[in-house]
Enzyme design. Sequence first.
Site, PDB file in Angstrom:
ATOM      1  N   ARG A  65     -32.768   6.013  68.854  1.00 55.95           N
ATOM      2  CA  ARG A  65     -32.374   7.312  69.434  1.00 55.95           C
ATOM      3  C   ARG A  65     -32.053   7.205  70.919  1.00 55.95           C
ATOM      4  O   ARG A  65     -31.166   7.907  71.411  1.00 55.95           O
ATOM      5  CB  ARG A  65     -33.476   8.335  69.216  1.00 55.95           C
ATOM      6  CG  ARG A  65     -33.550   8.745  67.765  1.00 55.95           C
ATOM      7  CD  ARG A  65     -34.707   9.654  67.524  1.00 55.95           C
ATOM      8  NE  ARG A  65     -34.637  10.199  66.184  1.00 55.95           N
ATOM      9  CZ  ARG A  65     -35.682  10.666  65.515  1.00 55.95           C
ATOM     10  NH1 ARG A  65     -36.870  10.654  66.077  1.00 55.95           N
ATOM     11  NH2 ARG A  65     -35.538  11.146  64.308  1.00 55.95           N
ATOM     12  N   LYS A  75     -37.350  14.289  45.099  1.00 54.07           N
ATOM     13  CA  LYS A  75     -37.441  15.595  44.437  1.00 54.07           C
ATOM     14  C   LYS A  75     -36.158  16.402  44.425  1.00 54.07           C
ATOM     15  O   LYS A  75     -35.400  16.389  45.393  1.00 54.07           O
ATOM     16  CB  LYS A  75     -38.516  16.416  45.129  1.00 54.07           C
ATOM     17  CG  LYS A  75     -39.892  15.852  44.884  1.00 54.07           C
ATOM     18  CD  LYS A  75     -40.950  16.744  45.448  1.00 54.07           C
ATOM     19  CE  LYS A  75     -42.324  16.253  45.016  1.00 54.07           C
ATOM     20  NZ  LYS A  75     -43.378  17.013  45.652  1.00 54.07           N
ATOM     21  N   GLY A 118     -33.427   9.743  56.217  1.00 54.95           N
ATOM     22  CA  GLY A 118     -34.254   8.620  56.643  1.00 54.95           C
ATOM     23  C   GLY A 118     -34.237   7.433  55.694  1.00 54.95           C
ATOM     24  O   GLY A 118     -34.038   6.295  56.118  1.00 54.95           O
TER      25      GLY A 118
HETATM   26  P1  AMP Z   1     -36.638  11.844  49.776  1.00 55.90           P
HETATM   27  O1  AMP Z   1     -37.471  11.912  51.024  1.00 55.90           O
HETATM   28  O2  AMP Z   1     -36.697  13.082  48.936  1.00 55.90           O
HETATM   29  O3  AMP Z   1     -35.233  11.346  50.026  1.00 55.90           O
HETATM   30  O4  AMP Z   1     -37.351  10.761  48.848  1.00 55.90           O
HETATM   31  C1  AMP Z   1     -37.431   9.410  49.173  1.00 55.90           C
HETATM   32  C2  AMP Z   1     -38.503   8.798  48.316  1.00 55.90           C
HETATM   33  O5  AMP Z   1     -38.175   8.940  46.970  1.00 55.90           O
HETATM   34  C3  AMP Z   1     -38.678   7.314  48.547  1.00 55.90           C
HETATM   35  O6  AMP Z   1     -39.925   7.113  49.165  1.00 55.90           O
HETATM   36  C4  AMP Z   1     -38.657   6.724  47.150  1.00 55.90           C
HETATM   37  O7  AMP Z   1     -39.681   5.798  46.922  1.00 55.90           O
HETATM   38  C5  AMP Z   1     -38.865   7.937  46.283  1.00 55.90           C
HETATM   39  N1  AMP Z   1     -38.336   7.739  44.930  1.00 55.90           N
HETATM   40  C6  AMP Z   1     -37.106   7.335  44.591  1.00 55.90           C
HETATM   41  N2  AMP Z   1     -36.996   7.186  43.259  1.00 55.90           N
HETATM   42  C7  AMP Z   1     -38.194   7.486  42.731  1.00 55.90           C
HETATM   43  C8  AMP Z   1     -38.710   7.519  41.408  1.00 55.90           C
HETATM   44  N3  AMP Z   1     -37.950   7.185  40.356  1.00 55.90           N
HETATM   45  N4  AMP Z   1     -39.993   7.895  41.230  1.00 55.90           N
HETATM   46  C9  AMP Z   1     -40.757   8.215  42.286  1.00 55.90           C
HETATM   47  N5  AMP Z   1     -40.322   8.218  43.569  1.00 55.90           N
HETATM   48  C10 AMP Z   1     -39.053   7.864  43.790  1.00 55.90           C
END
Ligand code: AMP
Length: 396
Positions: free
Chosen positions: A35, A198, A354
């Site tokens: 940054r 999610k 991120g």
């Molecule tokens: P987000 O912050 O919503 O972009 O989520 C990122 C996180 O999603 C990462 O830490 C990944 O490990 C997790 N993730 C991705 N695919 C899966 C999955 N199939 N099951 C559980 N967690 C997941």
Amino acid sequence: MKTIDNLNFNGIKAIIRVDFNVPLNDKFEITDATRINAAIPTIKKILGDGGCVILMSHLGRPKTGPEDKYSLKHLVPALSEKLSLQVKFASDCIGDVPQKMASELKSGEVLLLENLRFYKEETKGDENFSKQLASLADVYVNDAFGTAHRAHASTTIIANFFPEKKYFGYVMAGELDSLNKVLKDTKRPFTAVLGGAKVSGKIEIIKNLLDKVDNLIIGGGMMFTFIKAMGGTVGNSMVEEELIETAKQAILDAEKRGVKLLIPVDTIIADKFDNEANRKSCDANLIPDGWMGLDIGEKTRLNFAEVIKNSKTILWNGPMGVFEMPNFAEGTRFIAESVAAATDKGAYSLIGGGDSVAAINQYNLADRVSYVSTGGGAMLEFIEGKELPGVTAIES
Ligand code: AMP
């Protein structure tokens, strides 16, 4: 766009809102200076013109007032080195100390103010606090895209005190330019790749993108809510039951709009959430009890790559699997490489959020994509179609 290139800063004192919210270790050393590095061109342009610069930022989340561990003084050595000059530091951001130092600041000099969030007035967007900050300079520059979605004193309200003298710095301009290339002046086909944990965090993005994209690719943990919505069995995979109806609606909306929605056909399943778990490939809609999908499968990777390869604009947010675990990172790596290959062939690619940024860096592909956003939440809100107060404040 009103950027700092519209002004010669010779003899002008500019106050710049930067995003110096960098991670520090126990010895107060900066562990990731991305940054700070990003803001250097803006600072150098103003100094190069013959102006002087006052920098303001937040750092961490101080609770009730000044806390040494969140002091911006810790950044002075690194910043001085990067600018090849001795940066001055004001131990407060408003009041007599910065007033005196700002009034004595000469052309070519840089003054860093203490953490804005030592005052609750900053996040409250307090008018008087903003006015005191504004009184330090002739011109306001906002270069903190990461906080552009917040109507804080230093990101938004302060602009009212510079009706004709407010500009975007290069970080802001770069982020907005890139988002406009993807969402407004879109070259088609336009493919959005969404992953991550999610659906709940991404539903507004999905809704807004369905009006804009040709192809919407869904991977990551969120795929299982979609697979369940289509009648599949997902074993112990991550599912948001309360969003199954929303996922069904998104599937119908995609159909209505002629958007090609790509949901994984196969997945790598594991018998526990662990890199060392037993693992095997499986149809994405036939996951046995006791197993969970932690990555997209090989057929899916090829399907996704085929669509990505033929796209002219690509937006990627969120990993395809639990990429932090090497045994479940292959899907994410494959997609990252596909995005880079499409970019080599002339597509415009924007990577944001991120984890996808971390993935692109981990695979050394940052130089082979068009733009890597540092914007996080601000970028996601922009993609949701929301107005960013920090942007509107400069444009209005
Ligand atoms: P987000 O912050 O919503 O972009 O989520 C990122 C996180 O999603 C990462 O830490 C990944 O490990 C997790 N993730 C991705 N695919 C899966 C999955 N199939 N099951 C559980 N967690 C997941």
